[in-house]
Design an enzyme around this catalytic site. Structure first.
Site, PDB file in Angstrom:
ATOM      1  N   ASP A 184     -21.775 -10.239  -6.577  1.00 24.66           N
ATOM      2  CA  ASP A 184     -23.121 -10.401  -7.124  1.00 24.66           C
ATOM      3  C   ASP A 184     -23.624 -11.835  -6.908  1.00 24.66           C
ATOM      4  OD1 ASP A 184     -22.916  -7.743  -8.045  1.00 24.66           O
ATOM      5  OD2 ASP A 184     -21.859  -8.423  -9.837  1.00 24.66           O
ATOM      6  N   HIS A 206     -20.248  -5.978 -13.688  1.00 25.13           N
ATOM      7  CA  HIS A 206     -20.440  -5.679 -12.264  1.00 25.13           C
ATOM      8  C   HIS A 206     -20.831  -4.220 -12.080  1.00 25.13           C
ATOM      9  CE1 HIS A 206     -20.126  -5.662  -7.960  1.00 25.13           C
ATOM     10  NE2 HIS A 206     -19.149  -4.766  -7.982  1.00 25.13           N
ATOM     11  N   ASP A 241       0.851  -1.192   0.000  1.00 28.77           N
ATOM     12  CA  ASP A 241       0.000   0.000   0.000  1.00 28.77           C
ATOM     13  C   ASP A 241       0.877   1.229   0.000  1.00 28.77           C
ATOM     14  OD1 ASP A 241      -2.149   1.979   0.580  1.00 28.77           O
ATOM     15  OD2 ASP A 241      -3.308   0.186   1.042  1.00 28.77           O
ATOM     16  N   ASN A 258      -9.563   5.799 -10.303  1.00 23.81           N
ATOM     17  CA  ASN A 258      -9.048   4.443 -10.056  1.00 23.81           C
ATOM     18  C   ASN A 258      -8.319   3.794 -11.231  1.00 23.81           C
ATOM     19  OD1 ASN A 258     -10.041   4.649  -7.505  1.00 23.81           O
ATOM     20  ND2 ASN A 258     -11.782   3.275  -7.787  1.00 23.81           N
ATOM     21  N   ILE A 281     -10.452  -6.198  -8.060  1.00 26.93           N
ATOM     22  CA  ILE A 281     -11.645  -5.847  -7.291  1.00 26.93           C
ATOM     23  C   ILE A 281     -11.985  -4.369  -7.506  1.00 26.93           C
ATOM     24  CG2 ILE A 281     -12.512  -5.580  -4.909  1.00 26.93           C
ATOM     25  CD1 ILE A 281     -10.862  -8.098  -4.206  1.00 26.93           C
ATOM     26  N   ARG A 305     -17.167   4.629  -3.863  1.00 30.84           N
ATOM     27  CA  ARG A 305     -18.211   5.599  -4.230  1.00 30.84           C
ATOM     28  C   ARG A 305     -18.694   6.374  -3.012  1.00 30.84           C
ATOM     29  NH1 ARG A 305     -23.248   3.130  -7.093  1.00 30.84           N
ATOM     30  NH2 ARG A 305     -22.774   1.075  -6.231  1.00 30.84           N
TER      31      ARG A 305
HETATM   32  C1  LMR Z   1     -20.343  -3.338  -4.566  1.00 27.70           C
HETATM   33  O1  LMR Z   1     -20.975  -3.995  -5.400  1.00 27.70           O
HETATM   34  O2  LMR Z   1     -20.713  -3.233  -3.403  1.00 27.70           O
HETATM   35  C2  LMR Z   1     -19.055  -2.683  -4.983  1.00 27.70           C
HETATM   36  O3  LMR Z   1     -18.920  -2.753  -6.371  1.00 27.70           O
HETATM   37  C3  LMR Z   1     -18.881  -1.302  -4.469  1.00 27.70           C
HETATM   38  C4  LMR Z   1     -19.869  -0.307  -5.035  1.00 27.70           C
HETATM   39  O4  LMR Z   1     -19.469   0.818  -5.337  1.00 27.70           O
HETATM   40  O5  LMR Z   1     -21.056  -0.644  -5.163  1.00 27.70           O
END
Ligand code: LMR
Length: 341
Positions: free
Chosen positions: A175, A202, A59, A119, A142, A106
């Site tokens: 998901d 996603h 990091d 990002n 991720i 977010r």
């Molecule tokens: C999620 O599905 O929780 C992640 O992709 C984070 C987000 O910003 O929703």
């Protein structure tokens, strides 16, 4: 027949036979962004897995404290750490798997695609460092927006002549995790027994559950089905709203990332029939260069893409409506890499 893996951490088979330090032949895993909201719980879950030989925590923020803390847990994984802006520093010795949860989350009102400007760079830098120092690694991304940053990583590696499309994964596992949880609630079933194949991407409407092929079979129609799909597609946003400015899903995301990582490791170590959905380089649907579908995992990443499979009219409609968005998401990633020159 092939089943989704979905095993919880801690329930893993101890297939390694080494006696001395316990780390020979076990994978070395680098976590880039290991100090962050996802990185810390993810590093903890990985440390608990006795199949892992070494954890390399990376990091830009001080990594020493988290590494010292984790290193006291009595499991075989050795813990090393790098505090650096440059992921290359940590990848010089070569690693088996790079897990990338770095980046900003977010805030309420944002879409995942709004994170691209912040990002894309860490994904770009990580892929570049991987191509230079550890091109045979499996890369598990991720960082959001997954639909666009997986193309960033792949384009960087392609430009270096180092892309192995069977080894780059975008984590859409959360998901699958949420779908199993929500269907478990609706049908009053233990969610660990529920498997819902996921396709698409996603984010929002690109998250497409194939209820017609869920296991055990579920009959959900009309408004109830619409409600489930909406809840699943909106689940990340619901967490962002509930956290009210303090980020997005970290714990369930860490769990989901570890689940995909453990599936990859089990397949690497010879377990058969390990299946997970993930967002990958794809030739399954002509218009989409990247697509999440169920994948059979093997010794070297993806052994076989199981494709879209059979879908009913409702699912086909969801998929067709999502295609234009998914194409845009990929174009955003490709454009970024071109602009870097
Ligand atoms: C999620 O599905 O929780 C992640 O992709 C984070 C987000 O910003 O929703």
């Amino acid at each position: 027949s092939a089943r989704f893996s979905g095993k919880a951490p801690g329930c893993l088979s101890k297939s390694n036979k080494s006696k001395s330090s316990g780390s020979q032949n076990k994978p070395r895993i680098a976590v880039i962004g290991a100090c962050g909201g996802i990185g810390q719980p993810l590093a903890l879950l990985l440390k608990l897995n006795p199949s892992i030989g070494e954890l390399i925590l990376v990091d830009k923020d001080n990594m020493a404290g988290v590494a010292a803390d984790l290193s006291h847990i009595e499991t075989p994984a050795k813990v090393s750490h790098f505090t650096t802006q440059n992921p290359g520093d940590a990848l010089k010795g070569g690693v088996d798997i790079i897990v990338l949860p770095a980046g900003v989350p977010r805030k309420p009102g944002m879409k995942r695609s709004d994170l691209f400007v912040s990002n894309a760079k860490v994904v770009y830098d990580t892929a570049k460092a991987m191509g230079e120092h550890s091109p045979d690694s499996i890369l598990l991304i991720i960082t959001n927006p997954v639909n666009s940053v997986v193309p960033v990583a792949c384009e960087v590696l392609k430009n270096q002549g180092k892309l192995n499309p069977k080894k780059i994964f975008g984590a859409s596992t959360l998901d699958s995790v949420r779908a199993a949880t929500f269907i478990g609630e609706i049908t009053n079933t233990d969610p660990r027994e529920v498997v819902v194949p996921l396709i698409g991407g996603h984010s929002g409407t690109t998250i497409i559950p194939l209820l017609s092929r869920s296991h055990p079979s579920v009959t959900l129609e009309g408004e109830k089905r619409d409600e489930f799909v909406k809840k699943l597609q909106n689940a990340g946003t619901a967490v962002v709203q509930a956290k009210a400015g303090k980020g997005s899903a970290t714990l369930a995301m860490a769990y989901a990332g570890s689940r995909l990582c453990f599936g990859i490791i089990r397949a690497m170590q010879g377990e058969s029939n390990v299946v997970e959905s993930a967002y990958v380089v794809s030739d399954i649907y002509p218009e989409l260069k990247y697509l999440a579908t169920p994948l059979l995992l093997g010794k070297n990443g993806i052994e076989k893409n199981l494709g879209l499979g059979k879908m009913n009219d409702y699912e086909t409609d969801l998929f067709c409506k999502a295609v234009p968005q998914m194409k845009k998401d990929v174009a955003l990633g490709e454009k970024y890499v071109k602009e870097q020159g």
